[in-house]
Design a protein around this motif. Structure first.
Motif, mmCIF file in Angstrom:
data_model
loop_
_atom_site.group_PDB
_atom_site.id
_atom_site.type_symbol
_atom_site.label_atom_id
_atom_site.label_comp_id
_atom_site.label_asym_id
_atom_site.label_seq_id
_atom_site.Cartn_x
_atom_site.Cartn_y
_atom_site.Cartn_z
ATOM 1 N N ARG A 77 32.368 -34.353 -37.032
ATOM 2 C CA ARG A 77 32.938 -33.074 -36.598
ATOM 3 C C ARG A 77 32.658 -31.974 -37.615
ATOM 4 O O ARG A 77 32.377 -30.846 -37.234
ATOM 5 C CB ARG A 77 34.428 -33.224 -36.350
ATOM 6 N N SER A 78 32.738 -32.289 -38.896
ATOM 7 C CA SER A 78 32.422 -31.291 -39.918
ATOM 8 C C SER A 78 30.944 -30.922 -39.868
ATOM 9 O O SER A 78 30.584 -29.752 -40.001
ATOM 10 C CB SER A 78 32.771 -31.819 -41.309
ATOM 11 N N GLY A 79 30.092 -31.922 -39.658
ATOM 12 C CA GLY A 79 28.657 -31.672 -39.570
ATOM 13 C C GLY A 79 28.274 -30.832 -38.370
ATOM 14 O O GLY A 79 27.491 -29.888 -38.480
ATOM 15 N N SER A 80 28.843 -31.161 -37.216
ATOM 16 C CA SER A 80 28.512 -30.363 -36.029
ATOM 17 C C SER A 80 29.091 -28.963 -36.152
ATOM 18 O O SER A 80 28.476 -27.990 -35.713
ATOM 19 C CB SER A 80 28.991 -31.055 -34.748
ATOM 20 N N GLY A 81 30.256 -28.848 -36.776
ATOM 21 C CA GLY A 81 30.816 -27.516 -37.013
ATOM 22 C C GLY A 81 29.939 -26.696 -37.934
ATOM 23 O O GLY A 81 29.739 -25.493 -37.722
ATOM 24 N N ALA A 82 29.398 -27.336 -38.970
ATOM 25 C CA ALA A 82 28.503 -26.638 -39.897
ATOM 26 C C ALA A 82 27.229 -26.180 -39.196
ATOM 27 O O ALA A 82 26.765 -25.057 -39.420
ATOM 28 C CB ALA A 82 28.155 -27.540 -41.077
ATOM 29 N N LEU A 83 26.678 -27.031 -38.347
ATOM 30 C CA LEU A 83 25.465 -26.643 -37.616
ATOM 31 C C LEU A 83 25.723 -25.487 -36.667
ATOM 32 O O LEU A 83 24.934 -24.548 -36.571
ATOM 33 C CB LEU A 83 24.902 -27.838 -36.849
ATOM 34 N N ALA B 35 26.262 -22.342 -38.767
ATOM 35 C CA ALA B 35 25.004 -21.839 -39.319
ATOM 36 C C ALA B 35 24.188 -21.116 -38.253
ATOM 37 O O ALA B 35 23.627 -20.052 -38.513
ATOM 38 C CB ALA B 35 24.194 -22.977 -39.918
ATOM 39 N N ALA B 36 24.141 -21.680 -37.066
ATOM 40 C CA ALA B 36 23.389 -21.029 -35.982
ATOM 41 C C ALA B 36 24.031 -19.694 -35.606
ATOM 42 O O ALA B 36 23.338 -18.684 -35.458
ATOM 43 C CB ALA B 36 23.328 -21.946 -34.764
ATOM 44 N N GLY B 37 25.338 -19.697 -35.461
ATOM 45 C CA GLY B 37 26.022 -18.450 -35.118
ATOM 46 C C GLY B 37 25.917 -17.427 -36.233
ATOM 47 O O GLY B 37 25.704 -16.238 -35.975
ATOM 48 N N GLY B 38 26.052 -17.876 -37.492
ATOM 49 C CA GLY B 38 25.925 -16.954 -38.611
ATOM 50 C C GLY B 38 24.524 -16.383 -38.742
ATOM 51 O O GLY B 38 24.356 -15.202 -39.051
ATOM 52 N N ALA B 39 23.519 -17.206 -38.506
ATOM 53 C CA ALA B 39 22.141 -16.712 -38.554
ATOM 54 C C ALA B 39 21.891 -15.699 -37.453
ATOM 55 O O ALA B 39 21.219 -14.687 -37.667
ATOM 56 C CB ALA B 39 21.158 -17.871 -38.434
ATOM 57 N N ALA C 45 23.771 -17.426 -42.154
ATOM 58 C CA ALA C 45 23.722 -18.866 -41.893
ATOM 59 C C ALA C 45 24.540 -19.639 -42.921
ATOM 60 O O ALA C 45 25.254 -20.578 -42.568
ATOM 61 C CB ALA C 45 22.271 -19.355 -41.890
ATOM 62 N N LEU C 46 24.455 -19.249 -44.186
ATOM 63 C CA LEU C 46 25.225 -19.931 -45.225
ATOM 64 C C LEU C 46 26.728 -19.732 -45.034
ATOM 65 O O LEU C 46 27.508 -20.687 -45.146
ATOM 66 C CB LEU C 46 24.801 -19.430 -46.608
ATOM 67 N N ILE C 47 27.121 -18.516 -44.762
ATOM 68 C CA ILE C 47 28.542 -18.239 -44.538
ATOM 69 C C ILE C 47 29.029 -18.967 -43.291
ATOM 70 O O ILE C 47 30.095 -19.583 -43.277
ATOM 71 C CB ILE C 47 28.778 -16.724 -44.429
ATOM 72 N N GLY C 48 28.235 -18.927 -42.233
ATOM 73 C CA GLY C 48 28.599 -19.606 -40.993
ATOM 74 C C GLY C 48 28.684 -21.105 -41.155
ATOM 75 O O GLY C 48 29.561 -21.750 -40.584
ATOM 76 N N GLY D 181 35.383 -27.555 -38.440
ATOM 77 C CA GLY D 181 35.244 -28.916 -37.914
ATOM 78 C C GLY D 181 36.198 -29.885 -38.573
ATOM 79 O O GLY D 181 36.788 -30.741 -37.912
ATOM 80 N N PHE D 182 36.389 -29.736 -39.877
ATOM 81 C CA PHE D 182 37.326 -30.584 -40.598
ATOM 82 C C PHE D 182 38.755 -30.353 -40.100
ATOM 83 O O PHE D 182 39.509 -31.305 -39.866
ATOM 84 C CB PHE D 182 37.238 -30.315 -42.103
#
Length: 75
Positions: A26-32, A35-39, A52-55, A63-64
């Motif tokens: 869940r943390s990994g999918s949230g990060a992805l 990142a996509a939304g932030g980019a 992307a980094l902030i997102g 996700g956590f």
């Protein structure tokens, strides 16, 4: 051209919005997703890398927190 990418990326984020059953997944999918939304948002202001980094950070935290809420650890 950037405005054409917005609906495609939004649809992709929706497809993976409920991925994962463990904290790491869940943390990994949230990060992805973050990142996509932030980019995407960052590309509108010509700073896609920082967005992307902030997102990714915000998405991983989200996700956590969703995982911990699903497990009943937080309300």
């Amino acid at each position: 051209m950037n405005m054409m990418r917005l609906p495609v990326m939004a649809a992709g984020l929706l497809l993976v919005s409920a991925c994962g059953t463990t904290t790491g997944e869940r943390s990994g999918s949230g990060a992805l997703m973050g990142a996509a939304g932030g980019a995407l948002i960052g590309s509108l202001s010509a700073n896609a890398g920082a967005g992307a980094l902030i997102g990714a950070g915000a998405g991983a935290l989200g996700g956590f927190l969703v995982d911990q809420h699903a497990k009943g650890n937080i309300d």
